[in-house]
Design an enzyme around this catalytic site. Structure first.
Site, PDB file in Angstrom:
ATOM      1  NE  ARG A 105      -2.397   0.608   3.676  1.00  0.00           N
ATOM      2  CZ  ARG A 105      -3.145   0.998   4.671  1.00  0.00           C
ATOM      3  NH1 ARG A 105      -4.451   0.918   4.571  1.00  0.00           N
ATOM      4  NH2 ARG A 105      -2.631   1.444   5.776  1.00  0.00           N
ATOM      5  CB  THR A 109      -1.912   7.280  -2.920  1.00  0.00           C
ATOM      6  OG1 THR A 109      -1.295   5.985  -3.079  1.00  0.00           O
ATOM      7  CG2 THR A 109      -0.995   8.337  -3.511  1.00  0.00           C
ATOM      8  CG  ASP A 201       2.693  -2.407   9.236  1.00  0.00           C
ATOM      9  OD1 ASP A 201       2.765  -1.430   8.486  1.00  0.00           O
ATOM     10  OD2 ASP A 201       2.935  -3.580   8.860  1.00  0.00           O
ATOM     11  CG  ASP A 204       6.331  -2.766  10.042  1.00  0.00           C
ATOM     12  OD1 ASP A 204       7.028  -3.238   9.124  1.00  0.00           O
ATOM     13  OD2 ASP A 204       5.993  -1.571  10.099  1.00  0.00           O
TER      14      ASP A 204
HETATM   15  C1  PRP Z   1      -0.935  -4.472   4.656  1.00  0.00           C
HETATM   16  C2  PRP Z   1      -1.770  -5.718   4.800  1.00  0.00           C
HETATM   17  C3  PRP Z   1      -2.617  -5.687   3.549  1.00  0.00           C
HETATM   18  C4  PRP Z   1      -2.816  -4.216   3.329  1.00  0.00           C
HETATM   19  C5  PRP Z   1      -4.204  -3.852   3.741  1.00  0.00           C
HETATM   20  O1  PRP Z   1       0.118  -4.670   3.780  1.00  0.00           O
HETATM   21  O2  PRP Z   1      -1.017  -6.887   4.924  1.00  0.00           O
HETATM   22  O3  PRP Z   1      -1.999  -6.298   2.440  1.00  0.00           O
HETATM   23  O4  PRP Z   1      -1.868  -3.534   4.155  1.00  0.00           O
HETATM   24  O5  PRP Z   1      -4.474  -2.538   3.448  1.00  0.00           O
HETATM   25  P1  PRP Z   1      -5.541  -2.125   2.346  1.00  0.00           P
HETATM   26  O6  PRP Z   1      -6.757  -2.957   2.575  1.00  0.00           O
HETATM   27  O7  PRP Z   1      -5.785  -0.661   2.641  1.00  0.00           O
HETATM   28  O8  PRP Z   1      -4.945  -2.327   0.984  1.00  0.00           O
HETATM   29  P2  PRP Z   1       1.237  -3.527   3.547  1.00  0.00           P
HETATM   30  O9  PRP Z   1       0.833  -2.643   2.410  1.00  0.00           O
HETATM   31  O10 PRP Z   1       1.531  -2.856   4.844  1.00  0.00           O
HETATM   32  O11 PRP Z   1       2.454  -4.367   3.030  1.00  0.00           O
HETATM   33  P3  PRP Z   1       3.348  -5.440   3.809  1.00  0.00           P
HETATM   34  O12 PRP Z   1       2.452  -6.615   4.125  1.00  0.00           O
HETATM   35  O13 PRP Z   1       4.386  -5.776   2.827  1.00  0.00           O
HETATM   36  O14 PRP Z   1       3.881  -4.793   5.049  1.00  0.00           O
HETATM   37  N1  URA Z   2      -2.279  -2.711   7.058  1.00  0.00           N
HETATM   38  C1  URA Z   2      -1.920  -3.129   8.297  1.00  0.00           C
HETATM   39  O1  URA Z   2      -0.948  -3.881   8.446  1.00  0.00           O
HETATM   40  N2  URA Z   2      -2.641  -2.721   9.345  1.00  0.00           N
HETATM   41  C2  URA Z   2      -3.708  -1.908   9.206  1.00  0.00           C
HETATM   42  O2  URA Z   2      -4.334  -1.560  10.216  1.00  0.00           O
HETATM   43  C3  URA Z   2      -4.068  -1.482   7.918  1.00  0.00           C
HETATM   44  C4  URA Z   2      -3.335  -1.916   6.855  1.00  0.00           C
END
Ligand code: PRP
Ligand code: URA
Length: 210
Positions: A105, A109, A201, A204
């Site tokens: 994400r 944005t 997160d 993380d």
């Molecule tokens: C997180 C999570 C989802 C997304 C959800 O991933 O694991 O994939 O955010 O958010 P959304 O519904 O608004 O799209 P992130 O983008 O943080 O990536 P990562 O798993 O690589 O940390």
């Molecule tokens: N992605 C995450 O990991 N946590 C949230 O709360 C939203 C998006």
């Protein structure tokens, strides 16, 4: 036709989710709990798999018993955080193939950015379960579902630990044919697009990157 939202209210799932949410839960325990909940959710989400009768012989007598029939399963974790649920699910459905979709994400944005796709060649013939702990704006999951459909997938379920109403609404609008399976539906998103109360997160916390 609207996507159906199924909330798994099994006490073990709810109990473990509480510790997953807790900010004092460290990386090792967080990872273990996410896998345990994923395994329990795999048990629930496979309830409607079709069976067919087979004739067998037990040490005592002939018998009609049942085995899984129908299409094979495919798990599609959304990287990174979806990876945290794969091992738990494979413990119950070890024959499933696994396809990886990398979407992150954009922090400004909140739009999904695709960076990696590797799918088994017969993905379109499988019943797919897309897995990601978080359904926030729904952008990442919606983009993943569109990508899978563009490759011919027709039978897809979406499984998340925690969903926000905004994410559910997006999937209902863009993918009304995809049912959503969650352990919890939370209140809302905050101004940074994080689920409230959520768990923070997910990537993380799983990988210790913050
Ligand atoms: C997180 C999570 C989802 C997304 C959800 O991933 O694991 O994939 O955010 O958010 P959304 O519904 O608004 O799209 P992130 O983008 O943080 O990536 P990562 O798993 O690589 O940390
Ligand atoms: N992605 C995450 O990991 N946590 C949230 O709360 C939203 C998006």
């Amino acid at each position: 036709m609207l996507a159906k939202v199924h909330r798994f209210d099994h006490p073990l799932i709810q109990h473990k989710l509480t510790y997953i949410r807790d900010k004092n839960t460290g990386t090792k325990e967080f990872r273990e709990l996410v896998n345990e909940v994923a395994m329990l959710m795999a048990y629930e989400i496979t309830r409607d798999l079709p069976l067919e009768p087979v004739e067998i012989e037990t040490p005592v007598a002939r018998a009609t018993s049942y085995v899984l029939s129908g299409r094979k399963l495919g798990l599609i974790p959304i990287l990174r955080a979806g990876l945290g649920m794969v091992d738990g699910m494979l413990r119950l459905i070890p024959a499933a193939k696994v396809g990886h979709v990398g979407v992150y994400r954009d922090p400004k944005t909140l739009e999904p950015v695709e960076y990696y796709v590797k799918l088994p060649p017969d993905t379109h013939e499988r019943d797919l379960i897309v897995i990601d702990p978080m359904l926030a704006t729904g952008g990442s999951a919606s983009a993943t579902l569109s990508l899978l459909k563009a490759k011919g997938a027709r039978s897809i379920k979406l499984m998340c630990l925690i969903a926000a109403p905004e994410g559910i609404a997006k999937i209902e609008k863009n993918h009304p044919d995809v049912d959503i399976y969650v352990a919890a539906v939370d209140e809302r998103l905050n101004e940074h697009g994080y689920i409230v109360p959520g768990l923070g997160d997910a990537g993380d916390r799983l990988f210790g990157t913050k």
